[in-house]
Design an enzyme around this catalytic site. Sequence first.
Site, short mmCIF file in Angstrom:
data_model
loop_
_atom_site.label_atom_id
_atom_site.label_comp_id
_atom_site.label_asym_id
_atom_site.label_seq_id
_atom_site.Cartn_x
_atom_site.Cartn_y
_atom_site.Cartn_z
N ARG A 242 0.84 -1.19 0.00
CA ARG A 242 0.00 0.00 0.00
C ARG A 242 0.88 1.25 0.00
O ARG A 242 2.00 1.23 0.49
CB ARG A 242 -0.93 0.00 1.22
CG ARG A 242 -1.92 -1.17 1.21
CD ARG A 242 -2.77 -1.20 2.47
NE ARG A 242 -3.76 -2.26 2.40
CZ ARG A 242 -3.53 -3.52 2.76
NH1 ARG A 242 -2.35 -3.87 3.23
NH2 ARG A 242 -4.48 -4.43 2.65
N LYS A 267 -3.19 -1.57 6.97
CA LYS A 267 -4.63 -1.82 7.10
C LYS A 267 -4.94 -2.97 8.04
O LYS A 267 -5.90 -2.93 8.79
CB LYS A 267 -5.22 -2.11 5.72
CG LYS A 267 -6.74 -2.14 5.70
CD LYS A 267 -7.26 -2.22 4.28
CE LYS A 267 -8.79 -2.17 4.25
NZ LYS A 267 -9.31 -2.23 2.87
N HIS A 330 -2.65 3.09 -5.89
CA HIS A 330 -3.14 1.87 -5.25
C HIS A 330 -3.51 0.82 -6.30
O HIS A 330 -3.49 -0.38 -6.02
CB HIS A 330 -4.37 2.19 -4.39
CG HIS A 330 -4.75 1.09 -3.45
ND1 HIS A 330 -4.25 1.00 -2.17
CD2 HIS A 330 -5.56 0.02 -3.62
CE1 HIS A 330 -4.74 -0.07 -1.58
NE2 HIS A 330 -5.55 -0.68 -2.43
N ARG A 333 -1.63 -2.54 -7.20
CA ARG A 333 -1.87 -3.81 -6.50
C ARG A 333 -2.84 -4.68 -7.31
O ARG A 333 -2.64 -5.89 -7.44
CB ARG A 333 -2.44 -3.52 -5.10
CG ARG A 333 -1.40 -2.97 -4.14
CD ARG A 333 -2.01 -2.31 -2.91
NE ARG A 333 -2.87 -3.19 -2.15
CZ ARG A 333 -2.46 -4.10 -1.26
NH1 ARG A 333 -1.15 -4.27 -1.06
NH2 ARG A 333 -3.31 -4.83 -0.58
N HIS A 357 -2.92 -9.52 2.70
CA HIS A 357 -4.28 -9.88 3.07
C HIS A 357 -4.23 -11.10 4.00
O HIS A 357 -3.30 -11.91 3.92
CB HIS A 357 -5.11 -10.23 1.83
CG HIS A 357 -5.40 -9.05 0.97
ND1 HIS A 357 -5.82 -9.16 -0.33
CD2 HIS A 357 -5.32 -7.71 1.22
CE1 HIS A 357 -6.01 -7.95 -0.84
NE2 HIS A 357 -5.70 -7.06 0.09
N TYR A 367 -1.99 -17.70 8.16
CA TYR A 367 -0.57 -17.92 7.94
C TYR A 367 0.24 -16.84 8.65
O TYR A 367 -0.17 -15.69 8.71
CB TYR A 367 -0.25 -17.86 6.44
CG TYR A 367 -0.69 -19.07 5.65
CD1 TYR A 367 -0.39 -20.36 6.09
CD2 TYR A 367 -1.37 -18.92 4.45
CE1 TYR A 367 -0.78 -21.47 5.35
CE2 TYR A 367 -1.76 -20.02 3.70
CZ TYR A 367 -1.47 -21.29 4.16
OH TYR A 367 -1.84 -22.38 3.44
#
Length: 406
Positions: A242, A267, A330, A333, A357, A367
């Site tokens: 980001r 985020k 952005h 991405r 994410h 994970y």
Amino acid sequence: MPLTDRAIKTAELREKQYKLSDEKGLYLLINPNGSKYWRLKYRISGKEKTLSIGVYPEISLKEARDERDKARKQLKEGVDPSADKQVKKILKNVSRENSFEPIAREWLKVPMSDRSEGYLYKIERGLERNVFPFIGRRPIAEITAQEILIMLRKVEDRGTIDTAHRLLWQIGAIFRYAIVTSRASYNPANDLRGALRPHQTQHFAAITDPEEVGRLMLAIYRYAGTPVVIAALKCTALWLCRQVELRNLEWSQVDWNKKIIELVSAKKHYDHIIPLSTQSIEILTELYAITGRGKYVFPSARGGSRPLSENGVRVALRTMGYENDDQTPHGFRATARTILDEVLEYPPHLIEHQLAHRVKDENGRAYNRTKHLDKRAKMLQHWADYLDELRLAASGGGIDEGNVGG
């Protein structure tokens, strides 16, 4: 004789401290420098004591008499007014220390101390603007879920739905910290799950056609901007992170030996690793000669104490002819996500993990940050090589190094 306002105002100054007596033990203590203090003389349990009431004229004659009468009522009930005043002062200080704002600031300094300065500054500013004016002075143990919801509704009404969700997460974390430090026993933020409006879905313009991506990369390599902005453009395309993470990146987060960047996802609020391709190492090496003595990898043009402006990369794209409807910072991405999946055929979970994410395994567990790190490193190297191929194809197949080296 009882005192009068006129007698107080016209009281002479003497070389030594003296008293002007009122009624029922109240008197005004006048000092040689002209300062005047209200005092009450009383007896309790056979001992003579003095109660400090305040300073004249901040405390008027009438107000001093009111305080005297309150103290005399306490004495009738067997309460020592001086001792009671001290207890209330202590309780007030304890209440002030246990109010929401000081605990929130302590939370930023203690459990959040490993986060970047820019990230913490952003949280602090958000709390100062949206939270502290409403519940900052409230004892944290007394704050209710209803109070928090009313406050967050004001944020939602401004149209900043995502900000309201971030604030709720931060408030909940502050309450959890208050609980473990024995200053609260309950987290009202837990009762607000599902109470806010759903997250806003943002669609950022992104080029996903490989040929067009090649033209975009060629434009970036030919862009005649500052070395910092040029490097930021290139790394935006290479790293999949980001913009807030890229702009606030510090040199201390670059591990040259391991060839990785270690940061906190802006985020998702958890640690994240970006493996560095050969191209990324080359860009950073050249940039280090320019900004390496400072804190930020991509410092502001206005001074090294601040990171690159959030509009730095966006303005550069517009200068190159790419408007917000074409490609946003952005949007890189989405560009990478689409091409890595549909063209280079990488597994979606690998791509999502590199996008920072939350990715869960077959047992539903998230994970950790090092999961598939070797595979992710190979993927980002392949991505960097592929972008080079697209750029060279867009230049007509010849060598086009553009602005490499600044």
